[in-house]
Scaffold this motif. Sequence first.
Motif, PDB file in Angstrom:
ATOM      1  N   LYS A   1      41.002   2.827  37.219  1.00  0.00           N
ATOM      2  CA  LYS A   1      42.402   2.251  37.269  1.00  0.00           C
ATOM      3  C   LYS A   1      42.291   1.037  38.263  1.00  0.00           C
ATOM      4  O   LYS A   1      43.493   0.533  38.819  1.00  0.00           O
ATOM      5  N   ASN A   2      41.277   0.727  38.530  1.00  0.00           N
ATOM      6  CA  ASN A   2      40.965  -0.311  39.725  1.00  0.00           C
ATOM      7  C   ASN A   2      39.640  -1.151  39.533  1.00  0.00           C
ATOM      8  O   ASN A   2      38.698  -0.698  39.942  1.00  0.00           O
ATOM      9  N   TYR A   3      39.896  -1.937  38.691  1.00  0.00           N
ATOM     10  CA  TYR A   3      38.715  -2.708  38.039  1.00  0.00           C
ATOM     11  C   TYR A   3      38.400  -4.106  38.520  1.00  0.00           C
ATOM     12  O   TYR A   3      39.474  -5.123  38.883  1.00  0.00           O
ATOM     13  N   HIS A   4      37.279  -4.306  39.432  1.00  0.00           N
ATOM     14  CA  HIS A   4      37.159  -5.425  40.291  1.00  0.00           C
ATOM     15  C   HIS A   4      36.262  -6.541  39.617  1.00  0.00           C
ATOM     16  O   HIS A   4      35.246  -6.119  39.053  1.00  0.00           O
ATOM     17  N   TYR A   5      36.466  -7.771  39.925  1.00  0.00           N
ATOM     18  CA  TYR A   5      35.580  -8.893  39.802  1.00  0.00           C
ATOM     19  C   TYR A   5      34.472  -9.056  41.042  1.00  0.00           C
ATOM     20  O   TYR A   5      35.133  -8.772  42.298  1.00  0.00           O
ATOM     21  N   GLU A   6      33.404  -9.568  40.756  1.00  0.00           N
ATOM     22  CA  GLU A   6      32.477 -10.236  41.583  1.00  0.00           C
ATOM     23  C   GLU A   6      31.717 -11.152  41.366  1.00  0.00           C
ATOM     24  O   GLU A   6      30.779 -10.939  40.509  1.00  0.00           O
ATOM     25  N   VAL A   7      31.985 -12.363  41.524  1.00  0.00           N
ATOM     26  CA  VAL A   7      31.265 -13.664  41.276  1.00  0.00           C
ATOM     27  C   VAL A   7      29.894 -13.602  41.926  1.00  0.00           C
ATOM     28  O   VAL A   7      29.635 -13.578  43.272  1.00  0.00           O
ATOM     29  N   GLU A   8      28.873 -14.113  41.202  1.00  0.00           N
ATOM     30  CA  GLU A   8      27.530 -13.987  41.842  1.00  0.00           C
ATOM     31  C   GLU A   8      26.634 -15.146  41.118  1.00  0.00           C
ATOM     32  O   GLU A   8      26.581 -15.279  39.951  1.00  0.00           O
ATOM     33  N   LEU A   9      25.826 -15.822  41.998  1.00  0.00           N
ATOM     34  CA  LEU A   9      24.627 -16.592  41.391  1.00  0.00           C
ATOM     35  C   LEU A   9      23.582 -15.588  40.850  1.00  0.00           C
ATOM     36  O   LEU A   9      23.190 -14.596  41.796  1.00  0.00           O
ATOM     37  N   VAL A  10      23.121 -15.756  39.828  1.00  0.00           N
ATOM     38  CA  VAL A  10      21.697 -15.143  39.412  1.00  0.00           C
ATOM     39  C   VAL A  10      20.675 -15.723  39.322  1.00  0.00           C
ATOM     40  O   VAL A  10      20.572 -16.975  38.764  1.00  0.00           O
ATOM     41  N   ALA A  11      19.489 -15.111  39.826  1.00  0.00           N
ATOM     42  CA  ALA A  11      18.208 -15.624  39.756  1.00  0.00           C
ATOM     43  C   ALA A  11      17.217 -14.925  38.594  1.00  0.00           C
ATOM     44  O   ALA A  11      17.242 -13.779  38.647  1.00  0.00           O
ATOM     45  N   ALA A  12      16.993 -15.788  37.716  1.00  0.00           N
ATOM     46  CA  ALA A  12      15.956 -14.980  36.657  1.00  0.00           C
ATOM     47  C   ALA A  12      14.445 -15.379  37.168  1.00  0.00           C
ATOM     48  O   ALA A  12      14.084 -16.512  37.285  1.00  0.00           O
ATOM     49  N   LEU A  13      13.690 -14.391  36.922  1.00  0.00           N
ATOM     50  CA  LEU A  13      12.346 -14.310  37.260  1.00  0.00           C
ATOM     51  C   LEU A  13      11.501 -14.734  36.161  1.00  0.00           C
ATOM     52  O   LEU A  13      11.489 -14.042  35.025  1.00  0.00           O
TER      53      LEU A  13
ATOM     54  N   LEU B   1      12.702  -7.177  47.688  1.00  0.00           N
ATOM     55  CA  LEU B   1      12.800  -6.297  46.378  1.00  0.00           C
ATOM     56  C   LEU B   1      10.942  -6.080  45.980  1.00  0.00           C
ATOM     57  O   LEU B   1      10.859  -4.952  45.734  1.00  0.00           O
ATOM     58  N   SER B   2      10.138  -6.881  46.280  1.00  0.00           N
ATOM     59  CA  SER B   2       8.850  -6.913  45.874  1.00  0.00           C
ATOM     60  C   SER B   2       8.140  -5.906  46.615  1.00  0.00           C
ATOM     61  O   SER B   2       7.053  -5.652  46.562  1.00  0.00           O
ATOM     62  N   GLU B   3       8.716  -5.702  47.777  1.00  0.00           N
ATOM     63  CA  GLU B   3       7.932  -4.586  49.093  1.00  0.00           C
ATOM     64  C   GLU B   3       8.399  -3.290  48.181  1.00  0.00           C
ATOM     65  O   GLU B   3       7.526  -2.356  48.445  1.00  0.00           O
ATOM     66  N   ALA B   4       9.488  -3.167  47.510  1.00  0.00           N
ATOM     67  CA  ALA B   4      10.051  -1.825  47.112  1.00  0.00           C
ATOM     68  C   ALA B   4       9.270  -1.458  45.648  1.00  0.00           C
ATOM     69  O   ALA B   4       9.087  -0.287  45.121  1.00  0.00           O
ATOM     70  N   ASN B   5       9.402  -2.737  44.724  1.00  0.00           N
ATOM     71  CA  ASN B   5       8.858  -2.522  43.472  1.00  0.00           C
ATOM     72  C   ASN B   5       8.159  -3.855  43.022  1.00  0.00           C
ATOM     73  O   ASN B   5       8.549  -4.889  43.546  1.00  0.00           O
ATOM     74  N   GLU B   6       7.203  -3.380  42.152  1.00  0.00           N
ATOM     75  CA  GLU B   6       6.531  -4.632  41.476  1.00  0.00           C
ATOM     76  C   GLU B   6       7.487  -5.409  40.749  1.00  0.00           C
ATOM     77  O   GLU B   6       8.307  -4.814  39.775  1.00  0.00           O
ATOM     78  N   LEU B   7       7.468  -6.647  40.874  1.00  0.00           N
ATOM     79  CA  LEU B   7       8.526  -7.203  39.828  1.00  0.00           C
ATOM     80  C   LEU B   7       7.846  -8.086  38.907  1.00  0.00           C
ATOM     81  O   LEU B   7       6.553  -8.212  38.993  1.00  0.00           O
ATOM     82  N   PHE B   8       8.455  -8.279  37.700  1.00  0.00           N
ATOM     83  CA  PHE B   8       7.713  -8.665  36.339  1.00  0.00           C
ATOM     84  C   PHE B   8       8.679  -9.811  35.706  1.00  0.00           C
ATOM     85  O   PHE B   8       9.840 -10.180  36.157  1.00  0.00           O
ATOM     86  N   PRO B   9       8.008 -10.792  35.033  1.00  0.00           N
ATOM     87  CA  PRO B   9       8.746 -11.628  34.280  1.00  0.00           C
ATOM     88  C   PRO B   9       9.908 -10.817  33.466  1.00  0.00           C
ATOM     89  O   PRO B   9       9.703  -9.964  32.959  1.00  0.00           O
ATOM     90  N   GLY B  10      11.154 -11.625  33.592  1.00  0.00           N
ATOM     91  CA  GLY B  10      12.352 -11.060  32.761  1.00  0.00           C
ATOM     92  C   GLY B  10      13.223 -10.278  33.740  1.00  0.00           C
ATOM     93  O   GLY B  10      14.227  -9.948  33.324  1.00  0.00           O
ATOM     94  N   ASP B  11      12.692 -10.030  34.807  1.00  0.00           N
ATOM     95  CA  ASP B  11      13.799  -9.362  35.877  1.00  0.00           C
ATOM     96  C   ASP B  11      14.809 -10.515  36.424  1.00  0.00           C
ATOM     97  O   ASP B  11      14.489 -11.894  36.501  1.00  0.00           O
TER      98      ASP B  11
END
Length: 266
Positions: free
Chosen positions: A112-124, A222-232
């Motif tokens: 009953k409390n639906y919120h918006y959050e606008v963001e820039l998205v980076a694609a790897l 992020l790459s310290e915690a998880n190996e990142l891959f194309p498509g993330d």
Amino acid sequence: MSANQNINRRHALKLSLGAAAISAVPATSQAHGTQIKTPFVVDQTYIPIAGSVEEFPVRRIYCIGRNYAAHAREMGSDPTREPPFFFQKPTDAIQFVAPNKIVDHPYPTLTKNYHYEVELVAALGKGGKNIPVEKALEHVFGYALGLDMTRRDLQRFMGDQKKPWEIGKSFDHSAPIGPIFPVSQIGHFRSGKIALSVNGVTKQSADLNQMIWSVAEQISKLSEANELFPGDIIYSGTPENVGPVVRGDVIRCTIDRLPDLVVKIV
């Protein structure tokens, strides 16, 4: 039906649905030189690439929390540069929103409390582990405009109970996104206005240079915690003044140099 006709048919279906660009993979595939049969078809999520017939395959959706100081304060946190924290959304949470269109966005269940959050998205377009900050932007394929939609009441309820608040963030259609614009076309985003309005009234307005952690720093951490891959893809945080919407509201998101993203809550 030829292979090309089948691809065109699937693409037309995706466009007619007006949601995430999602298509099914074959029930058999090649892996390590052997053919693997599966008992059912698994969908793959794609995001259209601007100015191209190609589409971006989504592997994982990462989101950073409280990455603008004023937003951190409104959420009850200290905005000092403590280590960033991340959460994930399922890839099928993607809802593709074509430019210059108002796309229906369903009001979700259980809230009953639906919120918006606008963001820039980076694609790897390139992966790695322990990526140095100074090399991090070399891993970015492109950028898009996105919304991190949130069932705020569920997020807060679970947080108050010291339980994971995935139910507040990771649900169907919770990641609306526009087309991905390659870095080769649009460059990198180190500054620029980011804003959101509801029914023509401005609710969020800030500059991308106000991020606590830059896109390059987010990739490195992020790459310290998880190996990142194309498509993330990485949703890079939202400015202050997040708030609720109800059915009938029209949300318009803007970032300098990207086409507007517009959804109507239904």
